[in-house]
Design a protein around this motif. Structure first.
Motif, mmCIF file in Angstrom:
data_model
loop_
_atom_site.group_PDB
_atom_site.id
_atom_site.type_symbol
_atom_site.label_atom_id
_atom_site.label_comp_id
_atom_site.label_asym_id
_atom_site.label_seq_id
_atom_site.Cartn_x
_atom_site.Cartn_y
_atom_site.Cartn_z
ATOM 1 N N LEU A 1 0.814 -1.216 0.000
ATOM 2 C CA LEU A 1 0.000 0.000 0.000
ATOM 3 C C LEU A 1 0.848 1.267 0.000
ATOM 4 C CD1 LEU A 1 -2.771 -1.166 2.494
ATOM 5 C CD2 LEU A 1 -2.984 -0.939 0.016
ATOM 6 N N GLY A 2 1.925 1.238 -0.784
ATOM 7 C CA GLY A 2 2.621 2.473 -1.116
ATOM 8 C C GLY A 2 1.967 3.079 -2.340
ATOM 9 N N SER A 3 2.651 4.011 -2.976
ATOM 10 C CA SER A 3 2.086 4.625 -4.174
ATOM 11 C C SER A 3 1.884 3.592 -5.275
ATOM 12 C CB SER A 3 2.998 5.755 -4.667
ATOM 13 O OG SER A 3 3.044 6.802 -3.720
ATOM 14 N N THR A 4 2.846 2.667 -5.433
ATOM 15 C CA THR A 4 2.690 1.601 -6.411
ATOM 16 C C THR A 4 1.551 0.675 -6.017
ATOM 17 O OG1 THR A 4 5.081 1.695 -6.743
ATOM 18 C CG2 THR A 4 3.938 -0.179 -7.705
ATOM 19 N N GLY A 5 1.227 0.622 -4.749
ATOM 20 C CA GLY A 5 0.124 -0.192 -4.260
ATOM 21 C C GLY A 5 -1.216 0.490 -4.322
ATOM 22 N N GLY A 6 -1.248 1.734 -4.828
ATOM 23 C CA GLY A 6 -2.513 2.422 -5.060
ATOM 24 C C GLY A 6 -3.318 2.723 -3.812
ATOM 25 N N TYR A 7 -2.644 2.962 -2.691
ATOM 26 C CA TYR A 7 -3.350 3.091 -1.407
ATOM 27 C C TYR A 7 -4.434 4.165 -1.405
ATOM 28 C CZ TYR A 7 -0.575 7.271 -0.187
ATOM 29 O OH TYR A 7 -0.002 8.531 -0.173
ATOM 30 N N ALA A 8 -4.193 5.273 -2.093
ATOM 31 C CA ALA A 8 -5.121 6.402 -2.033
ATOM 32 C C ALA A 8 -6.466 6.109 -2.687
ATOM 33 C CB ALA A 8 -4.484 7.622 -2.694
ATOM 34 N N TYR A 9 -6.531 5.052 -3.486
ATOM 35 C CA TYR A 9 -7.746 4.738 -4.235
ATOM 36 C C TYR A 9 -8.599 3.670 -3.563
ATOM 37 C CZ TYR A 9 -5.319 7.253 -7.930
ATOM 38 O OH TYR A 9 -4.663 8.217 -8.653
ATOM 39 N N LEU A 10 -8.168 3.147 -2.434
ATOM 40 C CA LEU A 10 -8.837 2.016 -1.810
ATOM 41 C C LEU A 10 -9.599 2.421 -0.557
ATOM 42 C CD1 LEU A 10 -5.962 -0.629 -2.115
ATOM 43 C CD2 LEU A 10 -7.774 -0.093 -3.762
#
Length: 297
Positions: free
Chosen positions: A41-50
């Motif tokens: 859940l870093g930026s590559t993990g798209g955390y802000a969209y979940l």
């Protein structure tokens, strides 16, 4: 855990939910490759969209698939109360550490940024990594702000933006920050194309986008730098310049999404709307780069 290679995997996502099996596979590959830590859940993990529920599930999946490798979980959100809830979820999932970027809509003052970390660290029972990522958060940390935040309890690491390309300037940058923070706080570099320069300049860890999909390649570069072989680490990075160009042009998330598809590790689409994957032409370009560099894992 804040040393060496910290690999940040993609979180395959559609409008119907998280690709749980694919995500678990991606994390298990990293553990098998021997990375030093995994950043979920870093930026590559798209955390802000979940959603909170999705992020709690991803944290649980990551810890379960990591096979004992320390997992750091991103907890960034716009409101402090939401960050605190996400921190609680990450700790319940068994995260070894949390990663916090000060997300914004209204611009934050330095005192507001400090207050966020003060409120969160007061409640934590695991170490925290400060995520300095002005390209997405639009928060620009001064060294003085870093020094204030680094004094807070449970702050154990700082993830800094790309260092200068010039090795001498990079070393000055790292040394200037290190002089202001406690010796217990490590400094890590992001911006994969500057990883070798940052590690050679004295950074303790590489927080790696490509490491989340190509751990063997990232691991070899990291170990060369850690062994003091700056020339070898630099040469490895220079060889990867075609990939670095794609990251700079299209963004790490889109490139890793397409690369994971190309390897057959995830289905497409796997990015949350409104994000869209690479164009067919860009995918062809990426495939050619992966083939020429032998990037298969």
């Amino acid at each position: 855990m804040f040393r060496g290679l910290s690999a940040f995997p993609l979180t395959p996502t559609t409008e119907s939910g998280i690709g749980e099996h694919a995500f678990g596979t991606l994390v298990a590959r990293l553990a098998a490759a021997g990375v030093d830590s995994i950043g979920a859940l870093g930026s590559t993990g798209g955390y802000a969209y979940l959603t909170r529920e999705q992020r709690a599930r991803v944290a649980t999946l990551a810890v379960g698939a990591a096979d004992g490798v320390p997992v750091m979980v991103g907890i960034g959100a716009l409101r402090t109360s939401h960050v605190l809830a996400l921190a609680e979820d990450a700790q319940k999932a068994g995260a070894s550490a949390v990663l916090l970027a000060p997300m914004t809509y209204q611009a934050l003052t330095d005192d507001e940024v400090f207050g966020l970390y003060e409120d969160v660290t007061r409640e934590l029972s695991v170490p925290l990594c400060v995520y300095d990522n002005p390209g997405t958060t639009h928060v620009k940390f001064t060294d003085e702000l870093h020094a204030r935040v680094a004094q807070l309890p449970n702050v154990a690491a700082i993830k800094i933006p790309p260092v200068p390309d010039d090795p001498t300037a990079a070393k000055r940058r790292v040394e200037a920050l290190r002089a202001l923070v406690p010796a217990t706080v490590t400094i890590g570099v992001s911006g994969d194309w500057t990883a070798a320069t940052g590690l050679n300049a004295g950074c303790d860890v590489w927080y790696s986008v490509v490491g989340g999909l190509f751990p063997a390649t990232a691991f070899a570069l990291t170990r060369a730098a850690q062994a003091g072989d700056a020339a070898r680490a630099t040469a490895m990075s220079q060889r990867l310049e075609p990939l670095w160009q794609l990251l700079r042009r299209y963004g790490g998330l889109r490139v890793m999404s397409a690369a994971a598809e190309h390897l057959g590790l995830v289905d497409g689409p796997n990015l949350p709307r409104p994000l869209r994957g690479l164009t067919p032409q860009a995918r062809q370009e990426l495939a050619a780069v992966m083939t020429s560099l032998g990037l298969t894992g």
